[in-house]
Design a protein around this motif. Structure first.
Motif, mmCIF file in Angstrom:
data_model
loop_
_atom_site.group_PDB
_atom_site.id
_atom_site.type_symbol
_atom_site.label_atom_id
_atom_site.label_comp_id
_atom_site.label_asym_id
_atom_site.label_seq_id
_atom_site.Cartn_x
_atom_site.Cartn_y
_atom_site.Cartn_z
ATOM 1 N N HIS A 157 0.836 -1.199 0.000
ATOM 2 C CA HIS A 157 0.000 0.000 0.000
ATOM 3 C C HIS A 157 0.878 1.258 0.000
ATOM 4 O O HIS A 157 2.096 1.182 0.163
ATOM 5 N N PHE A 158 0.255 2.409 -0.179
ATOM 6 C CA PHE A 158 1.000 3.647 -0.420
ATOM 7 C C PHE A 158 0.116 4.845 -0.127
ATOM 8 O O PHE A 158 -1.113 4.721 -0.049
ATOM 9 N N GLN A 159 0.744 6.017 0.005
ATOM 10 C CA GLN A 159 0.006 7.261 0.247
ATOM 11 C C GLN A 159 0.787 8.436 -0.330
ATOM 12 O O GLN A 159 2.031 8.405 -0.351
ATOM 13 N N MET A 160 0.080 9.456 -0.787
ATOM 14 C CA MET A 160 0.711 10.675 -1.295
ATOM 15 C C MET A 160 -0.170 11.870 -0.974
ATOM 16 O O MET A 160 -1.384 11.833 -1.208
ATOM 17 N N ASN A 161 0.440 12.916 -0.443
ATOM 18 C CA ASN A 161 -0.289 14.137 -0.127
ATOM 19 C C ASN A 161 -0.499 14.931 -1.414
ATOM 20 O O ASN A 161 0.451 15.424 -2.014
ATOM 21 N N ILE A 162 -1.761 15.049 -1.837
ATOM 22 C CA ILE A 162 -2.052 15.797 -3.063
ATOM 23 C C ILE A 162 -2.716 17.132 -2.753
ATOM 24 O O ILE A 162 -3.148 17.832 -3.667
ATOM 25 N N GLY A 163 -2.790 17.481 -1.470
ATOM 26 C CA GLY A 163 -3.411 18.735 -1.077
ATOM 27 C C GLY A 163 -2.435 19.898 -1.093
ATOM 28 O O GLY A 163 -1.280 19.758 -1.512
#
Length: 219
Positions: A157-163
C-alpha cells in the motif's frame, strides 16, 4: 463417517493456523514490561517479562509522544511508530499505532506489513491512498479529513499528499509488531544480485547502480 472426520480435521488445522498467524491472546488484564529485568528482549514481538500489576500506574497506559510530527525524510514523509517499547500499556494487547505526516507532495513509498492489517484515519489533509491485491488490481482513491481506509494484511500500500497543506494520518495495527518492508529499499537496498535486477526490471547495470546508491542503508 470418514468425510465428517476429514472435515473436522481440516477445520481444526485451519483454526490452529489462524491462531498461530496472529498475536496470542492475553492471559491477564495487562502486562507492563519490566524494563529493569535482565531478560528483556530486544524485539517488541517477543514476550516481554511483566512487572507486578500492583506496580502499574495510569502513566503506563497513556502516551504523549505523537502530539507533533517526527523527523521528515527526503520523500516528505515522517512517521512515529508507537509500540510496547515506547508505550508499555500496549504490551500483549495485540495492537500498535503510528502517526504519519506528509508534506505537500510527500509520499509514503509502497510498502507492506507482514503481520498486520492497518486502519488509516486522515486527521488532516487530502491524501491519494491505496493498495494492490494479489492479482495486481489497484484499489486507490483520494481520501480527506475524517475518512478511513483499510489496508489488508500483507498487501502493498501507499500514500501521497495531493493537497495544498501538510497531511496527518493516524494508523492502527492488529499486532503489536506488524513489521515493515519498504519495496524500494527491499529491492535496491538489499544484496540481491545486480544481474537479476537488470533482467527483472529491464534496466542497465548503470541504472541499477544509481538505484542502489539511493536505497542502500547508510551504516
Amino acid at each position: 463417517m470418514f468425510p465428517t472426520v476429514t472435515a473436522l480435521l481440516v477445520f481444526f488445522l485451519f483454526a490452529c493456523y489462524t491462531t498461530l498467524a496472529s498475536d496470542p491472546d492475553p492471559v491477564q488484564d495487562f502486562c507492563i514490561p519490566n524494563t529493569n529485568s535482565s531478560l528483556l528482549p530486544s524485539s517488541v514481538g517477543s514476550n516481554l517479562p511483566c512487572k507486578n500489576s500492583s506496580e502499574a500506574t495510569p502513566d503506563d497506559f497513556v502516551f504523549s509522544g505523537i502530539k507533533t510530527a517526527g523527523n521528515f525524510k527526503k520523500t516528505g514523509f515522517s512517521a512515529i511508530s508507537v509500540n510496547p517499547m515506547l508505550f508499555p500499556g500496549l504490551n500483549t494487547l495485540g495492537m500498535s499505532f503510528v502517526r504519519a505526516d506528509l508534506d505537500v507532495g510527500g509520499i509514503n513509498v509502497p510498502h507492506f506489513h507482514p503481520r498486520a492489517t492497518e486502519l488509516a484515519y486522515v486527521a488532516e489533509g487530502k491524501v491519494y491512498s491505496g493498495f494492490v491485491d494479489s492479482s495486481n488490481r489497484v484499489f486507490a482513491k483520494v481520501i480527506e479529513k475524517g475518512e478511513v481506509m483499510v489496508f489488508p494484511r500483507g498487501l502493498v500500500h501507499f500514500q501521497m499528499n495531493i493537497g495544498h497543506s501538510p497531511a496527518t494520518i493516524l494508523g492502527s495495527f492488529n499486532s503489536q509488531n506488524p513489521g515493515l518492508q519498504r519495496i524500494p529499499t527491499a529491492v535496491f537496498g538489499s544484496g540481491i544480485k545486480e544481474e537479476l535486477l537488470e533482467k527483472a526490471f529491464g534496466l542497465s547495470a548503470r541504472q541499477i547502480s544509481v538505484m542502489r546508491r539511493k536505497f542502500i542503508p547508510i551504516p
